[in-house]
Write an enzyme that holds these catalytic residues in place. Structure first.
Site, PDB file in Angstrom:
ATOM      1  N   GLY A 185       0.767  -1.255  -0.097  1.00 17.37           N
ATOM      2  CA  GLY A 185      -0.160  -0.188  -0.076  1.00 17.37           C
ATOM      3  C   GLY A 185       0.736   1.355  -0.084  1.00 17.37           C
ATOM      4  O   GLY A 185       1.855   1.338  -0.532  1.00 17.37           O
ATOM      5  N   SER A 186       0.574   2.337   0.616  1.00 18.00           N
ATOM      6  CA  SER A 186       0.801   3.604   0.639  1.00 18.00           C
ATOM      7  C   SER A 186       2.326   3.914   1.104  1.00 18.00           C
ATOM      8  O   SER A 186       2.891   4.915   0.840  1.00 18.00           O
ATOM      9  CB  SER A 186       0.181   4.527   1.573  1.00 18.00           C
ATOM     10  OG  SER A 186      -1.221   4.466   1.137  1.00 18.00           O
ATOM     11  N   THR A 187       2.916   2.675   1.594  1.00 17.78           N
ATOM     12  CA  THR A 187       4.287   2.917   1.956  1.00 17.78           C
ATOM     13  C   THR A 187       5.152   3.194   0.696  1.00 17.78           C
ATOM     14  O   THR A 187       6.245   3.348   0.652  1.00 17.78           O
ATOM     15  CB  THR A 187       4.844   1.504   3.006  1.00 17.78           C
ATOM     16  OG1 THR A 187       4.144   0.517   2.236  1.00 17.78           O
ATOM     17  CG2 THR A 187       4.554   1.785   4.215  1.00 17.78           C
ATOM     18  N   PHE A 188       4.531   2.657  -0.485  1.00 21.90           N
ATOM     19  CA  PHE A 188       5.141   2.806  -1.753  1.00 21.90           C
ATOM     20  C   PHE A 188       5.323   4.210  -2.397  1.00 21.90           C
ATOM     21  O   PHE A 188       6.010   4.469  -3.302  1.00 21.90           O
ATOM     22  CB  PHE A 188       4.363   1.845  -2.746  1.00 21.90           C
ATOM     23  CG  PHE A 188       5.291   0.932  -3.304  1.00 21.90           C
ATOM     24  CD1 PHE A 188       5.532  -0.262  -2.618  1.00 21.90           C
ATOM     25  CD2 PHE A 188       5.703   0.905  -4.402  1.00 21.90           C
ATOM     26  CE1 PHE A 188       6.464  -1.225  -3.057  1.00 21.90           C
ATOM     27  CE2 PHE A 188       6.475  -0.203  -5.149  1.00 21.90           C
ATOM     28  CZ  PHE A 188       6.799  -1.191  -4.344  1.00 21.90           C
TER      29      PHE A 188
END
Lengths: 575, 258
Positions: free
Chosen positions: A282-285
């Site tokens: 998810g958003s950790t990318f």
């Protein structure tokens, strides 16, 4: 003296011949005798010399061979501080030779059943009467049991010592260390990856020094285990990594198993989620997408603006935000509030080919580079990788990587943009730091600092802040793909953090698999509520051990991003 | 002749002796070496025992176990950022005297005025003491009570700011100060027992009282404290009257508080 006088009678020619022959024979005999004597003397001399040689330089009869140095049967594994993680000890083994039993077999089997209740007396009796030469009764027996068995006094019972592998820290870092099979060969983890070094007589004398630090590992496992229990998650993973060297200081996967009794572990426990498991994180990318855009010259700074409507329709799909802006917003705000819509547009500008090239360069399209054999290959859209997939990968959906890979990506991003392959061995005299590979520019790396610090100071990761340690990072809540559909309720939450942000030294990645909402999280299952506090607690525990000086007055240069943030919102309910 | 005939025998004997000597030396060396090996073996065996014991201790005291014990017994947690100091300067800062008002102090004051009632009648009937220039007796009593116990606090506070309503009593209070302070200092030991004050807090007032008594004359001891208040504004002359005023003010506060 008695020279032949001129004889009156001339000797007979035969006699003369005889005298000549005798002399010849005598000479020959002398020669032979002399020769034999020489041979005899030579042999004697040889023996004497040999005895003298032995007396002077030879070994004495009572000499014990092989005890001049302590070389274990299999090399030790120690952590970076020298704390033993795996050792070979002499364990007691109890066995029975049924053919040599002289006492009453029935009584013996009853006694054995009393001492070792894993078999009944009948089974022991059958064993003793089977006529087979040998049975193991117990391996790695406790000294008390050995004493009790010895007290039976049956000569058919054999009590022996044999080398056995012991893991003093039990389940600590079990997935990293691994375990050995019954023959003493590595079956998982470091035991498997370095089986050759650990069993080679030339190298096993020196312990294998891992980059793991037991204390940090324990802190991470404990905090993660607490969170896993609190949120009833089915699994968890965590990695702490040195940004500058790529050394893995702690790596855990929960639930863990006990390598001392590896056979009792379930497949779920044996599964290494940190390296073998790949997840859509998810958003950790998002920081990677932004860094790509910055390095490609698409995003010039945190003040650049994008139109962020409530719903973005692109390539026939709708992209939503959990907390829509509905206005024009800056890049700093997109990061702070983790806006999918904003990040999708940035990813679109980067483009599919460039995104692929960047991900390849960062090592996200291959197996994670580490010495362990349990490595997962990342999952990508493959042939379906089109513009819409580029957008979803931009905000972390549609690509699955291992948590260690994510940590590696953050380490690259915050080590001035230089990639160092993760390693499980301590960097030191025996293992030099391999030369790095530049991925991002130094400037991009520097500018990401304040952006990620902003996320923790004002954005979705507020609960990850550890006062004084300047944690920066990004939350990530990914919906789990269940039966081909993204579930709306079941999440996989993660947090990738870096500290201290003004001079990044360590990366911490934690992940919870299917955390449930609790009263304390007000029904939310997003990363800001369940994994971010784990990071906060872990960092405040490990940072002093790592020599990070707490300072409540230091921060990265926040003036770069704060001017571009409009009235910061107070809620943290987004991912 | 005999010597000659025995010569070879001597030669043989001396050779044998030398060989035997050499042999003895080598034997000696061999035995030394053997004992050395024994010691080495012992060392190795001891190392092995050490290893076993270390392993056992390490296993019994493994981190997970320590963590469990900590959770159940010790309940220690990691230090927070403000608990970690960066040098001797920050450590020294911790010993700085506390400026805030100690809320237990008033208890001492309240009991201190006990001797004051002796004078209370004087206060009630002002005319009785007409001969002396005393003005308002009760108020004066009150402030003096506070005077002894908390001179420090008054000093550290901003003394010069607040003029108190009782300014007209300029000459009178000083005399009374001395007269009334003494009984209170005498009464102190009893107070200390009743109210468990920290040692420092108990010690300071008595000192300050002494200084107050001598204060006007001896400025030698004062500069240290003056520097704490305001190093840029030396107030050696104003100091004593102002202090008195401030004290009266505080004493009022305290009494009203109670």
């Amino acid at each position: 003296m008695n020279a032949p006088t001129p004889a009156l009678v001339a000797p007979r020619p035969e006699r003369l011949r005889l005298v000549g022959q005798r002399r010849q024979i005598l000479a020959l005999m002398h020669q032979r005798l002399m020769f034999g004597m020489l041979v005899y003397a030579g042999v004697i001399a040889l023996i004497v010399l040999r005895i003298m040689w032995l007396a002077a330089f030879g070994d004495h009869a009572g000499r014990k061979e092989g005890l001049t140095a302590l070389v274990p049967d299999r090399g030790d594994i120690v952590d970076r501080d020298g704390e033993p993680l795996a050792r070979t000890i002499d364990a007691w083994t109890i066995a029975v030779h049924p053919t040599k039993v002289i006492g009453d077999k029935l009584a013996l089997s009853q006694q054995l059943a009393k001492l070792m209740p894993e078999h009944s007396a009948d089974e022991y009796f059958a064993m003793l009467g089977s006529g087979k030469p040998f049975f193991y009764l117990r391996r790695r027996a406790s000294p008390a049991l050995v004493e009790a068995v010895n007290a039976i006094g049956e000569p058919g019972l054999a009590i022996e010592r044999e080398p056995d592998r012991l893991y003093p820290q039990t389940s600590l870092a079990a997935h990293v260390i691994g375990f050995t099979d019954i023959d003493g060969h590595g079956a998982a983890g470091v035991e498997r990856a370095f089986d050759q070094e650990l069993s080679d007589p030339r190298t096993r004398g020196n312990p294998l020094v891992l980059s793991i630090s037991s204390r940090i590992q324990q802190a991470l496992e404990h905090e993660l285990g607490d969170a896993m229990a609190q949120f009833s998650a089915i699994g968890a993973a965590g990695v702490v990594m040195d940004v500058h060297t790529g050394e893995v200081l702690a790596m855990t996967s929960l639930p863990a198993f006990n390598p001392n009794a590896a056979g009792q572990g379930t497949p779920d426990q044996m599964f290494n989620r940190a390296t073998l498991g790949v997840f859509e994180l998810g958003s950790t990318f998002k920081p990677f997408t932004l860094a790509m855009a910055m390095d490609s010259g698409i995003v010039h700074g945190p003040g650049q603006t994008y139109n962020c409507p409530n719903v973005l329709t692109a390539y026939g799909h709708n992209i939503h935000d959990t907390h829509p802006f509905g206005r024009t917003c800056s890049v700093a705000e997109i990061m702070m509030e983790s806006s999918n819509i904003g990040m999708a547009q940035i990813a679109d500008q980067v483009g599919t080919e460039r995104q692929k090239a960047w991900l390849k360069k960062m090592g996200f399209l291959d197996k994670v580079e580490i010495e362990l054999k349990e490595r997962g290959r990342s999952l990508t859209p493959g042939s379906r990788w089109g513009p819409f997939e580029t957008m979803t990968i931009g905000f972390g959906q549609g690509i699955a990587v291992a948590p260690l890979q994510l940590a590696m990506g953050y380490a690259t991003l915050f080590d001035g943009g230089v990639y160092h392959p993760p390693t499980i061995l301590k960097i030191g005299p025996g293992h030099q730091l391999p030369p790095g590979r530049r991925v991002f520019s130094e400037d991009t790396s520097y500018r990401m600092r304040s952006l990620l610090r902003l996320v923790v100071m004002k954005g979705t990761g507020k609960k990850a802040d550890a006062p004084g340690y300047r944690v920066g990072g990004k939350t990530g809540t990914a919906q789990k793909l269940i039966n081909g559909r993204y579930s709306q309720t079941i999440n996989l939450t993660s947090f990738a953090g870096v500290f201290p942000m003004d001079d990044p030294r360590y990366v911490i990645v934690v992940m919870l698999d299917e955390p449930k909402a609790t009263k304390d999280t007000y029904g939310f299952t997003t990363a800001g509520w369940n994994v971010a506090p784990v990071v906060s607690r872990t960092v405040s525990r490990i940072a002093p051990m790592l020599g990070v000086e707490p300072d409540l007055t230091r921060e990265p240069n926040m003036n770069e991003v704060l001017p571009f943030v409009q009235d910061a919102k107070q809620d943290t309910k987004k991912d | 002749m005999s010597g000659r005939s025995f010569r070879s025998l001597f030669m043989v004997a001396s050779c044998a002796g030398a060989a035997l000597g050499c042999y003895l030396v080598s034997l000696r060396v061999a035995s030394e070496r053997a004992s050395l090996e024994d010691v080495e073996t012992k060392i190795v065996l001891t190392q092995r025992d050490l290893r076993v014991l270390q392993t056992e201790i390490g296993t019994r005291g493994r981190f997970a176990q320590l963590e469990r014990w900590n959770a159940s017994v010790l309940a220690m947690s990691a230090p927070s950022a403000d608990q970690i100091l960066r040098g001797s300067f920050e450590l020294a800062k911790l010993t700085e005297p506390q400026h805030q008002v100690d809320f237990r102090a008033p208890v001492v004051l309240a009991s201190a005025p006990a001797p004051a009632p002796q004078r209370a009648p004087i206060g009630e009937s002002e005319t009785d003491d007409a001969g002396s220039p005393t003005g308002v007796a009760p108020a004066a009593l009150l402030r003096q009570a506070s005077l002894k116990t908390e001179p420090l606090k008054t000093e550290t506070r901003e003394v010069p700011e607040k003029p108190v309503a009782q300014t007209p009593l300029a000459a009178g209070p000083q005399k009374r100060d001395k007269s009334i302070e003494r009984p209170v200092t005498a009464a102190k030991p009893a107070n200390k027992k009743s109210v468990d004050k920290p040692g420092l807090a108990a010690a300071k007032p008595s000192k300050s009282v002494d200084k107050f008594v001598l204060g006007a004359d001896r400025t030698v001891t004062k500069p240290v404290r003056l520097a704490k208040v305001d190093p840029l504004a030396p107030l050696p002359d104003k100091h004593s009257p102002q202090n008195n005023k401030a004290l009266t003010k505080i004493s009022k506060d305290l009494h009203t508080g109670r």
